[in-house]
Write a protein that holds these residues in place. Structure first.
Motif, PDB file in Angstrom:
ATOM      1  N   ASN A   1      49.582 -14.040 -14.248  1.00 42.40           N
ATOM      2  CA  ASN A   1      50.743 -13.245 -14.652  1.00 42.40           C
ATOM      3  C   ASN A   1      51.237 -12.470 -13.432  1.00 42.40           C
ATOM      4  OD1 ASN A   1      49.309 -10.583 -14.581  1.00 42.40           O
ATOM      5  ND2 ASN A   1      48.124 -11.558 -16.236  1.00 42.40           N
ATOM      6  N   GLU A   2      52.316 -11.714 -13.635  1.00 41.37           N
ATOM      7  CA  GLU A   2      52.961 -11.036 -12.504  1.00 41.37           C
ATOM      8  C   GLU A   2      52.054 -10.011 -11.841  1.00 41.37           C
ATOM      9  OE1 GLU A   2      56.954  -8.287 -11.601  1.00 41.37           O
ATOM     10  OE2 GLU A   2      56.626  -9.174 -13.588  1.00 41.37           O
TER      11      GLU A   2
ATOM     12  N   ARG B   1      51.932  -2.102  -6.745  1.00 45.16           N
ATOM     13  CA  ARG B   1      50.945  -2.891  -7.469  1.00 45.16           C
ATOM     14  C   ARG B   1      49.597  -2.183  -7.423  1.00 45.16           C
ATOM     15  NH1 ARG B   1      50.740  -8.994  -5.565  1.00 45.16           N
ATOM     16  NH2 ARG B   1      49.233  -8.996  -7.255  1.00 45.16           N
TER      17      ARG B   1
ATOM     18  N   ILE C   1      50.539 -15.587   0.686  1.00 45.37           N
ATOM     19  CA  ILE C   1      51.252 -16.096  -0.493  1.00 45.37           C
ATOM     20  C   ILE C   1      50.237 -16.311  -1.618  1.00 45.37           C
ATOM     21  CG2 ILE C   1      52.698 -17.945  -1.402  1.00 45.37           C
ATOM     22  CD1 ILE C   1      53.590 -18.508   1.454  1.00 45.37           C
ATOM     23  N   GLU C   2      50.581 -15.785  -2.807  1.00 50.29           N
ATOM     24  CA  GLU C   2      49.711 -15.946  -3.971  1.00 50.29           C
ATOM     25  C   GLU C   2      50.189 -17.151  -4.794  1.00 50.29           C
ATOM     26  OE1 GLU C   2      48.796 -12.155  -6.064  1.00 50.29           O
ATOM     27  OE2 GLU C   2      50.253 -11.324  -4.651  1.00 50.29           O
ATOM     28  N   LEU C   3      49.296 -18.091  -5.003  1.00 50.67           N
ATOM     29  CA  LEU C   3      49.601 -19.290  -5.797  1.00 50.67           C
ATOM     30  C   LEU C   3      48.783 -19.271  -7.081  1.00 50.67           C
ATOM     31  CD1 LEU C   3      49.502 -21.885  -2.872  1.00 50.67           C
ATOM     32  CD2 LEU C   3      51.512 -20.696  -3.780  1.00 50.67           C
ATOM     33  N   ASP C   4      49.319 -19.943  -8.097  1.00 56.55           N
ATOM     34  CA  ASP C   4      48.613 -20.059  -9.380  1.00 56.55           C
ATOM     35  C   ASP C   4      48.276 -18.685  -9.945  1.00 56.55           C
ATOM     36  OD1 ASP C   4      47.436 -21.237 -11.549  1.00 56.55           O
ATOM     37  OD2 ASP C   4      45.558 -21.745 -10.528  1.00 56.55           O
ATOM     38  N   LYS C   5      49.308 -17.850 -10.151  1.00 54.74           N
ATOM     39  CA  LYS C   5      49.113 -16.500 -10.687  1.00 54.74           C
ATOM     40  C   LYS C   5      49.099 -16.543 -12.219  1.00 54.74           C
ATOM     41  CE  LYS C   5      51.595 -13.133  -8.959  1.00 54.74           C
ATOM     42  NZ  LYS C   5      50.614 -12.160  -8.440  1.00 54.74           N
TER      43      LYS C   5
ATOM     44  N   ASP D   1      54.684 -12.162  -5.648  1.00 53.46           N
ATOM     45  CA  ASP D   1      53.842 -13.312  -5.326  1.00 53.46           C
ATOM     46  C   ASP D   1      53.393 -13.287  -3.860  1.00 53.46           C
ATOM     47  OD1 ASP D   1      56.349 -13.695  -4.336  1.00 53.46           O
ATOM     48  OD2 ASP D   1      56.446 -15.846  -4.793  1.00 53.46           O
ATOM     49  N   HIS D   2      53.459 -12.106  -3.243  1.00 54.60           N
ATOM     50  CA  HIS D   2      52.983 -11.930  -1.869  1.00 54.60           C
ATOM     51  C   HIS D   2      52.148 -10.643  -1.796  1.00 54.60           C
ATOM     52  CE1 HIS D   2      55.593 -14.847   0.439  1.00 54.60           C
ATOM     53  NE2 HIS D   2      56.237 -14.809  -0.724  1.00 54.60           N
TER      54      HIS D   2
ATOM     55  N   GLY E   1      46.756 -13.951  -7.317  1.00 56.97           N
ATOM     56  CA  GLY E   1      46.790 -15.408  -7.421  1.00 56.97           C
ATOM     57  C   GLY E   1      45.400 -16.029  -7.265  1.00 56.97           C
TER      58      GLY E   1
END
Length: 837
Positions: A662-663, A600, A656-660, A637-638, A667
């Motif tokens: 997009n990929e 990423r 932990i990524e919340l409310d992203k 999502d991490h 988040g």
């Protein structure tokens, strides 16, 4: 192959795999009957079955025996290879700028240790006899102008014959060039003693040499160094080891004692048992010690020199010690070799073995108590032969011979006065033939006697080995030419990046340059700064190496990378498992594809595209509390934050990524357990830095002790025994679960140590189901818990002890903790996600 088998990589089988049936048929042809009757066929069948039974038992036995013979042969060859390599290390005389072999120089040794963070420069001045005359710490770094003045004053005061330099890292190279430039610019020459060196030129520039540091690195931390120089710093002890090496490599290796097995001699020395390796090393000590000889009276006065006496033929540790004590009792010095027998210092057999290697130097004048031949390698049993040669060389009549022999020093002293070149006129070959006719084979002995009379105890070792550029490179980087040369793939960390080039550094400190043309093919307009960032780890191939300046040119072009040196192995059908190879390759491809998917790019100055090992390597040389943000192996999502707690101790925090959106985006909410944050900066400041603050508060507390769990337990046991009326508690790191700490306490010397668990969290310290905001509260809370358990403890000692037991914390890394597992505990631990509630 045997090493690989011991590690479980391969299985060696020796046998007749492809030729077994032919071998059986060949043997059967000698056993079978030529008859064609049914009885003959039955007998032949029985013979074949009997042969099968015999071979099934015999072949494994023969195979095992062959394998053992190959092992023994390989070990024997390796043994002699180790001896040869070690002889190369020992077969060198002390260094001297005038090339007077065997003469010991005055040495000024200098080092700045690892050279990091403007490390102090230390110098040690060592006299001819090994006496430490001065230990000097420069007030300023070598870059400071005052350094030159201090160095010149030290050199003019001590008048060394050589400046010896060594260090731990590439940073020492700058110090070397500084010292060389100071000596050249100020035209500092070796101060010559005209009485000692009459024919020596007076304009020899003071030499500055690099010195191997393997003996000094072992010496500086040794028990012997602490006993000899307990008041010196570690770098000062290192400098003393360097100076002593210049004065005698042999003595430095001998004085390593049991640490000698830690010296790198041969790349495969670990395949020899410690006993065989010790035998190889000690046999070379004996060879070189007897080649050099030892000034016995100096050895009596110097424990450092006397260690060499252990390896003189006929002696050993016990006999050497007994000999020294005997000489001390009999006046403190040995006047003649024959006194070894006359005064009962050795037995006859020991005398016959050791006497020619015990040197008693020639006195300033001869008298009846001196024997000139004791200053040579000539064996006492050949003294009469030496005197006969001297008489023949002087061409003395019987009357004159008798008169000369009555004088001080006898005929040998007369030969020295007349000149030993007279020995060149003797026909030794004819004399040797006469002796052989009478049954005495003394041809080689006659040559030895002549050589020793002309140059007694001449230095027979090779000159001191001066390191070349490649050897200095290996000394400071631990990189050999084999693993650091053109065509080798290496990893490095980017230090500087712009659109023209990249500047990186290897873990060993070598500076690497990558020009744009060595990264992208011609015509590619990709921006370097968009693809590469400072701190990023890259892999490239070496194009060229400048060993003298510790620099290299790299390339990342596909055509250069594809030509990188890779070991090739023959793969033959029947001996190579091609199916296993295909499976391994497929597994590697899948792994690379997964890693590619996990890559990423996050726009944040602390983000690095590292895995856990790369992150730890990156943080290894940085300060405690430094951190990096990196991708997580758990999916898009991490993310993971890795931060340095202490040396070799890192915590990996799973986020932990919340409310992203997009990929690929970060988040909008970042969650660690029950803690939630709105962006990465808030996560760093409010979570990571707060945990770091709590860890620092714990580490700086008076009750905290560094070290492993077992080490702290041993300390607590000793403390309790010394303070029997007190109970005591302490904290230490939990190295298996970074971020957690052990709380250990002992009620009294008879009780066992109880271990509880504490964790640093952003809001304080989590212990026994409660969160304590600071260390004072934590200590008070602990005392309250202990007091409550005391009030409810059982009736017998075993029950009382069990009241304090708290189940151990599982050894998991931080990112494993966040996979949903609960920490098993009986002291009130909640689920790992709920510890902040």
């Amino acid at each position: 192959m045997l090493e690989a088998e011991s590690l479980g990589y391969i299985n060696i089988q020796i046998g007749l795999k492809n030729a077994l049936e032919n071998f059986k048929n060949h043997l059967l042809s000698f056993l079978s009957s030529d008859g064609t009757s049914e009885i003959s066929n039955e007998w032949n069948k029985l013979r074949k079955e009997s042969l099968d039974i015999a071979l099934n038992k015999l072949i494994p036995m023969v195979s095992s025996d062959v394998k053992e013979q190959i092992r023994e042969t390989s070990e024997r060859l390796l043994f002699f290879e180790v001896r040869s390599k070690f002889m190369d290390k020992l077969d060198q005389a002390p260094y001297h700028p005038f090339f007077n072999n065997g003469t010991v120089p005055k040495v000024l040794s200098i080092s700045n240790g690892d050279g990091k963070n403007d490390a102090a420069v230390i110098a040690v001045a060592v006299d001819f006899d090994g006496t430490i005359l001065e230990h000097y710490k420069f007030e300023n770094n070598y870059r400071h102008p005052d350094f030159t003045i201090q160095l010149l004053n030290l050199i003019r005061r001590f008048k060394p014959e050589v400046v010896a330099l060594s260090g731990y890292t590439v940073a020492t190279n700058n110090l070397y060039h500084k010292i060389v430039s100071v000596i050249k610019e100020n035209k500092i020459n070796v101060v010559v003693d005209e009485n000692e060196y009459e024919d020596t030129p007076k304009d020899i520039e003071l030499p500055v040499i690099w010195v191997p540091n393997e003996t000094a690195r072992l010496y500086e931390h040794s028990k012997k160094a602490n006993e000899e120089f307990s008041d010196r710093t570690t770098v000062a002890k290192f400098c003393i080891g360097i100076a002593r090496y210049v004065q005698s490599p042999l003595l430095e290796y001998i004085n390593l004692d049991e640490s000698i097995l830690s010296v790198s001699i041969h790349k495969n020395q670990n395949l020899l048992s410690n006993d065989r390796l010790q035998e190889a090393v000690e046999s070379i000590f004996v060879d070189v010690a007897c080649l050099v000889g030892i000034k016995i009276n100096d050895a009596v006065r110097s424990p450092y020199l006397s260690s060499m006496l252990n390896y003189i033929a006929g002696l050993g540790p016990n006999k050497a010690l007994s000999l020294i004590k005997g000489i001390e009792v009999n006046g403190g010095s040995l006047l003649k070799r024959e006194d070894l027998i006359l005064k009962g210092l050795t037995t006859k057999n020991v005398f016959m073995n050791c006497s020619p290697f015990l040197e008693i130097p020639l006195p300033s004048r001869y008298d009846k108590e001196t024997e000139p031949l004791d200053a040579t390698r000539i064996h006492p049993e050949d003294y009469e032969l030496a005197r006969k040669m001297a008489v023949d060389a002087l061409d003395l009549s019987e009357e004159v011979k008798a008169e000369v022999e009555d004088e001080d020093g006898g005929v040998i002293a007369a030969l020295y006065n007349e000149g030993t070149e007279k020995l060149d006129d003797l026909l030794l070959e004819r004399y040797a033939d006469q002796l052989e006719e009478n049954g005495h084979k003394k041809r080689a002995t006659l040559e030895l006697i002549k050589e020793e009379l002309q140059t007694n105890y001449e230095e027979l070792r090779k000159p001191f080995h001066i390191l070349n550029e490649e050897e200095v490179f290996q000394l400071l980087t631990n990189e050999t030419k084999e693993n650091f040369q053109s065509g080798i793939l290496i990893s490095s960390i980017i230090q500087r990046a712009d659109n023209r080039y990249l500047l990186s550094v290897t873990q060993s400190g070598v500076i690497c340059n990558l020009s744009r043309s060595s990264i992208f093919p011609y015509g590619d307009q990709t921006s370097l700064t968009s693809k590469f960032s400072i701190g990023q780890a890259i892999q490239s191939v070496i194009k060229s190496v400048d060993y003298s300046n510790f620099r290299c040119e790299l390339s990342m072009l596909k055509e250069d990378m594809s030509k990188a040196v890779i070991k090739r192995f023959a793969k033959n059908e029947g001996t190579w498992d091609f199916k296993a190879e295909r499976e391994d390759k497929q597994s590697e491809v899948q792994k690379e594809e997964q890693e590619e998917r996990n890559k990423r790019v996050i726009k944040h100055p602390l983000f690095r595209n590292f895995d856990s090992r790369q992150a730890e390597a990156y943080l290894a040389g940085r300060s405690n509390g430094d951190y990096v943000i990196r991708p997580s192996s758990k999916g898009p999502d991490h993310i993971t934050v890795t931060w340095k707690i202490d040396n070799l101790l890192y915590q990996h925090i799973d986020v932990i990524e919340l409310d992203k959106p997009n990929e690929y985006s970060i988040g909008r909410t970042l969650q660690v357990g029950e803690f939630k944050y709105h962006d990465l900066d808030e996560l760093i400041v409010s979570h990571v830095e707060q945990i770091h603050n709590k860890v620092e508060e714990m580490v700086n507390h008076e009750k905290f002790r560094k070290g492993g769990l077992q080490e702290v337990k041993e300390w607590l046991t000793r403390y309790s025994e010394a303070n029997k009326s007190r109970s005591y508690y302490t904290f230490c790191y939990n190295h298996k679960s970074p971020g957690w700490f052990f709380l250990l306490f002992k009620l009294n010397p008879q009780s066992s140590i109880v271990t509880w668990n504490v964790k640093a969290i952003p809001t304080g310290f989590f212990f026994s189901g409660n969160v304590y905001p600071d260390m004072t509260s934590l200590c008070n809370g602990f005392k309250t818990v202990v007091a409550n358990k005391k009030n409810h403890r059982g009736g017998n000692p075993q029950q009382q002890q069990q009241q304090y037991q708290q189940p151990q914390q599982p050894a998991q890394s931080e990112y494993n903790q966040a996979r949903g597992g609960n920490y098993y505990n009986g002291g009130g631990y909640n689920d790992v996600y709920n510890y902040g509630r």
